[in-house]
Design a protein around this motif. Sequence first.
Motif: not given
Length: 163
Positions: A73-77, A94-100, A102-109, A111-118
Motif C-alpha cells: 500500500k506504500n508503493d508511491e510509484h 479517482s485519479a486525484i485520490n491515487y495522486y493524493k 502517492a503524495l501522502f507517502i512522499n510529498n516531494e514526488y 510526477a504526482a504533483h504534475h499529474y494532479i495539476i492536470m
Amino acid sequence: MKNYFKIIYIFLFLLIYPSFLLANLDGPNPTEDIKENEVLAKDNSIEFIIELINKGDYENSKKILMEKIKDNKNDEHALNLLGYVERQLQNYLSAINYYKAALFINNEYIAAHHYIIMAYLEIDKLDKAREHRDYLDLLCLFGCIEFTEANNAIKMYEANNVR
C-alpha cells in the motif's frame, strides 16, 4: 536528500520518455496482444506496466497496479501510475485520490504533483491546480519540465476559461 530524488527522477524520465514517443508507431498487433495477456499474470514489474500504459492498455495496467497496491500500500510509484491510468480513463476523482495517496507517502514526488495539476484542471479546480503548481515550483527550484508543463497548462486554462 532532495537532490537525490531529483537525480533519480531525471534518470527515470530519460529512461521512460522515449518509449512514450515510440508507443504504437506500428499500430496494434493482435498476436502481440495474446502474448502480452499470457505474460500479464506473470509480470507485474513497473517496467511492464509502463509498457502496457504506453500501448494504451489501461484496463490491464489498472488490474496489475491494483494487485501491486494490494501487496504494498506504500508503493508511491504504483499509486501515481494508477492515478495516471484513471486520468486516461477519465476517472478524474479517482485519479486525484491515487495522486493524493502517492503524495501522502512522499510529498516531494514531482510526477504526482504534475499529474494532479492536470487532473484538477480537467475538473475545473483551478485553485487546487495552482496550489500544487506553487509547491512544484519549490520542488523544482532550478526548473524542471514538469513545472514548465504544469505552468503552461494552467496559463492555457486561464486564457481559455476567463470568467
